[in-house]
Motif scaffolding. Sequence first.
Motif, PDB file in Angstrom:
ATOM      1  N   PRO A 231       0.837  -1.213   0.000  1.00  0.00           N
ATOM      2  CA  PRO A 231       0.000   0.000   0.000  1.00  0.00           C
ATOM      3  C   PRO A 231       0.866   1.256   0.000  1.00  0.00           C
ATOM      4  N   GLY A 232       0.415   2.263  -0.755  1.00  0.00           N
ATOM      5  CA  GLY A 232       1.177   3.514  -0.841  1.00  0.00           C
ATOM      6  C   GLY A 232       2.227   3.449  -1.926  1.00  0.00           C
ATOM      7  N   LYS A 233       2.525   2.230  -2.419  1.00  0.00           N
ATOM      8  CA  LYS A 233       3.499   2.093  -3.518  1.00  0.00           C
ATOM      9  C   LYS A 233       2.841   1.401  -4.713  1.00  0.00           C
ATOM     10  N   ASP A 234       2.451   0.116  -4.558  1.00  0.00           N
ATOM     11  CA  ASP A 234       1.767  -0.575  -5.668  1.00  0.00           C
ATOM     12  C   ASP A 234       0.402   0.090  -5.923  1.00  0.00           C
ATOM     13  N   ILE A 235      -0.227   0.458  -4.811  1.00  0.00           N
ATOM     14  CA  ILE A 235      -1.550   1.116  -4.942  1.00  0.00           C
ATOM     15  C   ILE A 235      -1.487   2.454  -4.189  1.00  0.00           C
ATOM     16  N   ALA A 249      -1.062   6.206   9.262  1.00  0.00           N
ATOM     17  CA  ALA A 249      -0.858   5.432   8.024  1.00  0.00           C
ATOM     18  C   ALA A 249      -0.229   6.319   6.961  1.00  0.00           C
ATOM     19  N   LEU A 250      -0.640   7.576   6.931  1.00  0.00           N
ATOM     20  CA  LEU A 250      -0.091   8.532   5.951  1.00  0.00           C
ATOM     21  C   LEU A 250       1.382   8.804   6.266  1.00  0.00           C
ATOM     22  N   ALA A 251       1.678   9.039   7.534  1.00  0.00           N
ATOM     23  CA  ALA A 251       3.070   9.306   7.950  1.00  0.00           C
ATOM     24  C   ALA A 251       3.957   8.092   7.633  1.00  0.00           C
ATOM     25  N   ASP A 252       3.367   6.889   7.730  1.00  0.00           N
ATOM     26  CA  ASP A 252       4.121   5.655   7.443  1.00  0.00           C
ATOM     27  C   ASP A 252       4.224   5.366   5.951  1.00  0.00           C
ATOM     28  N   GLY A 253       3.586   6.189   5.127  1.00  0.00           N
ATOM     29  CA  GLY A 253       3.657   5.982   3.677  1.00  0.00           C
ATOM     30  C   GLY A 253       2.709   4.925   3.145  1.00  0.00           C
TER      31      GLY A 253
END
Length: 307
Positions: A231-235, A249-253
């Motif tokens: 999450p945050g990379k593939d999607i 979750a946002l801070a964790d990317g």
Amino acid sequence: ACGNSDTGGGGTKDDGKITMGFSQVGAESGWRTANTISIKEAATAAGIELKFDDAQQKQENQIKAIRNYIQQKVDVIAFSPVVESGWDTVLKEAKDANIPVILTDRSVDSADKSLYKTFLGSDFVKEGKLAGEWLVEQKKTASGPVNIVELQGSTGAAPANDRKKGFAEAIAANPNLKVIASQTGDFTRAGGKQVMEQFLKANPKIDVLFAHNDDMGLGALEAITAAGKVPGKDITIITIDAVKDGMQALADGKFNFIAECSPLLGPQLMDLAKKVKDGQEVPARIETQETTFTTEQAKEALPNRKY
Ligand code: GZL
């Protein structure tokens, strides 16, 4: 107060204490929990007696609660309507009982604006638009189709209708951006997880998830990682609310962008209740001020977040 309840007004006791009847949507998300805390704390601080009902996301329970408040002759009724439609009858009963109504958080689609004094809450179309505009910027160099799946809020709810509308309007700027699947997850983590599992099974190529609130996005994270995707990379994941778990979750990317929707409506609501009770004019619409966050901004903001 003259003590004569036949004045038709509210049930202001001799001590001049205002009584408010509040019907809350439910307890479906972190946002709702924070909103309830804000309302209860603000009532205490304002010296307003609060009667509070949790409708468990059912309109009939809200209508029942509002009818109870009318019977009890409260001074002010406030509520967050779980869906936009079907309120005219009960709001007319409140008007006939001479009890002012304040809409908070979500609004109704009644044509008769005299059925409530004011609507205090966010502009959900703008929130959807901000989410879409960020994506358009992120994907402006994309050469091929960008497949988007959308987790909608509760069916019929103003935030679900309006966020969908605002997002669709914004992404129309780039025909490569396509919503290939859109379904309600009812604003809950469980709903987000369940529907995201279905999306992943049915669609081999998903580039973006737009979730109408953090909680559905957080539920979707479990489905995405279970499917072996990052999450945050593939999607790329875009959500709305900016509650603590979403901001983490946002801070964790794991999320990439959040449009804030502030639940801290309590103090303004109590201030409005006093004005309305005193017969003062109040603006028909009071829009919540809020912002947006990227991962970097979430890292900075997290330590000071109140909810
Ligand atoms: C928005 C509010 C929505 C939140 C969800 O103001 O009505 O309901 O975005 C909540 O988290 O369930």
